[in-house]
Design an enzyme around this catalytic site. Sequence first.
Site, PDB file in Angstrom:
ATOM      1  N   HIS A 101      35.267  -8.035 -36.736  1.00  0.00           N
ATOM      2  CA  HIS A 101      34.337  -6.929 -36.519  1.00  0.00           C
ATOM      3  C   HIS A 101      34.641  -5.858 -37.560  1.00  0.00           C
ATOM      4  O   HIS A 101      35.807  -5.584 -37.864  1.00  0.00           O
ATOM      5  CB  HIS A 101      34.506  -6.372 -35.105  1.00  0.00           C
ATOM      6  CG  HIS A 101      33.760  -5.096 -34.891  1.00  0.00           C
ATOM      7  ND1 HIS A 101      32.435  -4.958 -35.222  1.00  0.00           N
ATOM      8  CD2 HIS A 101      34.165  -3.889 -34.393  1.00  0.00           C
ATOM      9  CE1 HIS A 101      32.056  -3.724 -34.935  1.00  0.00           C
ATOM     10  NE2 HIS A 101      33.085  -3.051 -34.434  1.00  0.00           N
ATOM     11  N   ASN A 158      29.824   0.343 -39.545  1.00  0.00           N
ATOM     12  CA  ASN A 158      30.027  -0.381 -38.285  1.00  0.00           C
ATOM     13  C   ASN A 158      28.660  -0.654 -37.657  1.00  0.00           C
ATOM     14  O   ASN A 158      28.002   0.266 -37.177  1.00  0.00           O
ATOM     15  CB  ASN A 158      30.893   0.477 -37.353  1.00  0.00           C
ATOM     16  CG  ASN A 158      31.173  -0.187 -36.023  1.00  0.00           C
ATOM     17  OD1 ASN A 158      30.544  -1.200 -35.681  1.00  0.00           O
ATOM     18  ND2 ASN A 158      32.093   0.378 -35.263  1.00  0.00           N
ATOM     19  N   CYS A 191      30.459  -3.509 -29.333  1.00  0.00           N
ATOM     20  CA  CYS A 191      30.760  -4.145 -30.632  1.00  0.00           C
ATOM     21  C   CYS A 191      31.215  -5.599 -30.493  1.00  0.00           C
ATOM     22  O   CYS A 191      31.204  -6.347 -31.459  1.00  0.00           O
ATOM     23  CB  CYS A 191      31.818  -3.349 -31.377  1.00  0.00           C
ATOM     24  SG  CYS A 191      31.258  -1.695 -31.793  1.00  0.00           S
TER      25      CYS A 191
HETATM   26  O1  UT7 Z   1      33.625  -0.516 -33.253  1.00  0.00           O
HETATM   27  C1  UT7 Z   1      34.185  -0.075 -32.068  1.00  0.00           C
HETATM   28  C2  UT7 Z   1      35.565   0.330 -32.248  1.00  0.00           C
HETATM   29  N1  UT7 Z   1      35.676   1.540 -32.987  1.00  0.00           N
HETATM   30  C3  UT7 Z   1      36.689   1.700 -33.749  1.00  0.00           C
HETATM   31  O2  UT7 Z   1      37.487   0.794 -33.870  1.00  0.00           O
HETATM   32  C4  UT7 Z   1      36.948   3.047 -34.416  1.00  0.00           C
HETATM   33  C5  UT7 Z   1      38.407   3.351 -34.348  1.00  0.00           C
HETATM   34  N2  UT7 Z   1      38.789   4.625 -34.899  1.00  0.00           N
HETATM   35  C6  UT7 Z   1      38.738   4.889 -36.233  1.00  0.00           C
HETATM   36  O3  UT7 Z   1      38.248   4.097 -37.014  1.00  0.00           O
HETATM   37  C7  UT7 Z   1      39.366   6.169 -36.721  1.00  0.00           C
HETATM   38  O4  UT7 Z   1      40.096   6.768 -35.658  1.00  0.00           O
HETATM   39  C8  UT7 Z   1      38.332   7.198 -37.270  1.00  0.00           C
HETATM   40  C9  UT7 Z   1      37.813   6.698 -38.611  1.00  0.00           C
HETATM   41  C10 UT7 Z   1      37.215   7.380 -36.286  1.00  0.00           C
HETATM   42  C11 UT7 Z   1      39.032   8.538 -37.506  1.00  0.00           C
HETATM   43  O5  UT7 Z   1      40.133   8.375 -38.395  1.00  0.00           O
HETATM   44  P1  UT7 Z   1      41.554   9.018 -38.029  1.00  0.00           P
HETATM   45  O6  UT7 Z   1      42.435   8.726 -39.153  1.00  0.00           O
HETATM   46  O7  UT7 Z   1      41.927   8.490 -36.680  1.00  0.00           O
HETATM   47  O8  UT7 Z   1      41.223  10.555 -38.011  1.00  0.00           O
HETATM   48  P2  UT7 Z   1      41.407  11.596 -36.829  1.00  0.00           P
HETATM   49  O9  UT7 Z   1      40.405  11.374 -35.759  1.00  0.00           O
HETATM   50  O10 UT7 Z   1      42.852  11.639 -36.449  1.00  0.00           O
HETATM   51  O11 UT7 Z   1      41.063  12.963 -37.572  1.00  0.00           O
HETATM   52  C12 UT7 Z   1      41.890  13.453 -38.648  1.00  0.00           C
HETATM   53  C13 UT7 Z   1      41.270  14.725 -39.158  1.00  0.00           C
HETATM   54  C14 UT7 Z   1      40.911  15.728 -38.071  1.00  0.00           C
HETATM   55  O12 UT7 Z   1      41.155  17.030 -38.562  1.00  0.00           O
HETATM   56  P3  UT7 Z   1      42.507  17.815 -38.154  1.00  0.00           P
HETATM   57  O13 UT7 Z   1      42.464  17.917 -36.657  1.00  0.00           O
HETATM   58  O14 UT7 Z   1      43.628  16.964 -38.648  1.00  0.00           O
HETATM   59  O15 UT7 Z   1      42.359  19.114 -38.869  1.00  0.00           O
HETATM   60  C15 UT7 Z   1      39.413  15.558 -37.908  1.00  0.00           C
HETATM   61  O16 UT7 Z   1      38.765  16.716 -37.434  1.00  0.00           O
HETATM   62  O17 UT7 Z   1      40.041  14.442 -39.845  1.00  0.00           O
HETATM   63  C16 UT7 Z   1      38.993  15.276 -39.314  1.00  0.00           C
HETATM   64  N3  UT7 Z   1      37.742  14.524 -39.415  1.00  0.00           N
HETATM   65  C17 UT7 Z   1      36.981  14.534 -40.511  1.00  0.00           C
HETATM   66  N4  UT7 Z   1      37.092  15.165 -41.688  1.00  0.00           N
HETATM   67  C18 UT7 Z   1      36.133  14.954 -42.606  1.00  0.00           C
HETATM   68  C19 UT7 Z   1      37.188  13.720 -38.485  1.00  0.00           C
HETATM   69  N5  UT7 Z   1      36.053  13.194 -38.960  1.00  0.00           N
HETATM   70  C20 UT7 Z   1      35.898  13.682 -40.217  1.00  0.00           C
HETATM   71  C21 UT7 Z   1      34.917  13.515 -41.201  1.00  0.00           C
HETATM   72  N6  UT7 Z   1      35.080  14.143 -42.382  1.00  0.00           N
HETATM   73  N7  UT7 Z   1      33.856  12.701 -41.036  1.00  0.00           N
END
Ligand code: UT7
Length: 336
Positions: A263, A293, A126
């Site tokens: 980004h 992204n 990225c």
């Molecule tokens: O470009 C390169 C760099 N990349 C980035 O900067 C990405 C950085 N990371 C992020 O943007 C975020 O971490 C994400 C958007 C990927 C995820 O958001 P989060 O607030 O960190 O969520 P999480 O991974 O902690 O997941 C929270 C919950 C989980 O469920 P439980 O374990 O709390 O029951 C996930 O399983 O959300 C669940 N989950 C979803 N639910 C519905 C994960 N993906 C989804 C989804 N829809 N698509």
Amino acid sequence: MSEREPGSHAISGRIYARIAGTGSYLPDKLLTNDDLAKQVDTSDEWIRSRTGIRQRHIAAEGQTTGDLGYEAALKAMEAAGVSAADLDMIVVGTTTPDLIFPSTACLIQARLGANGCAAMDVNAACSGFVYALSVADKFIRCGDARTVLVIGAETLSRIVDWTERTTCVLFGDGAGAVVLKADSETGILSTHLHADGGKKELLWNPVGVSVGFQADQPNGGARIKMKGNDVFKYAVKALDSVVDETLEANGLTQQDLDWLIPHQANLRIIEATAKRLGMPMERVVVTVDRHGNTSAASVPLALDEAVRSGRVQRGQLLLFEAFGGGFTWGSALLRY
Ligand code: UT7
């Protein structure tokens, strides 16, 4: 370098690389959050509230990174008033090249009819555009090139696991480009690049030519794997630190900045960086809601949109920043 002698119209005094024109291209096909909710267990509400993304563009079957980059390049060259014969170099930031080789830069070069100039890809995930811009800036500053086409282009949809809800909702396809020209007027003031290969497994594609592919997996096992939460935390810290480093190196404060062009990975990361800088969101270019992204394409896409809409004006001070797989991260500070 091209047959035209780069040094033949030497500028006296200090040479800067200035953005002479910008361009971008997005494939026609739109994929909304509701479309994704029909494929995996997710919802528009979850995607919007966690990422800010509403929709993303997806390349058509057979449409490649090079195709997207070529379209963006044509627009940037038209805006800059340069022809293929003027180009001394083409640098493409991409993680999703058309082929292993030749580079996507070579493929775009041939289509532009710019044969003879230098052409190469830079893979910094990225951060690819910021890295490519930095390389081009150095060639211009040292006098080895006068006109450089810098492209960020990706078809990440080709390596997304469309059954994995934690990643498939995040990414989109697109391309952005700038033409840099040598100028005695201030342009790029500094670039700062960093990487930490020790964190590779937090955001990566686990297969490749030399490591090998997984014959029993779809797409040979090629897919984006990410520990989103860890990446999020590391990204916010790394971006804060590179922004501080950039301002300090230039003897500037956040008040001097006109625009932050970050980004576009996640609106929450963008807002955290803006807050730390004390920049109101009105001075931050945001496209993640409509583009998702797009990796190396996201910064030049956002720049082009802000330039063409008249928000970014000549003479303004712009800060680009990016963070991605590797990990890689970096910034570019420039007077537009
Ligand atoms: O470009 C390169 C760099 N990349 C980035 O900067 C990405 C950085 N990371 C992020 O943007 C975020 O971490 C994400 C958007 C990927 C995820 O958001 P989060 O607030 O960190 O969520 P999480 O991974 O902690 O997941 C929270 C919950 C989980 O469920 P439980 O374990 O709390 O029951 C996930 O399983 O959300 C669940 N989950 C979803 N639910 C519905 C994960 N993906 C989804 C989804 N829809 N698509």
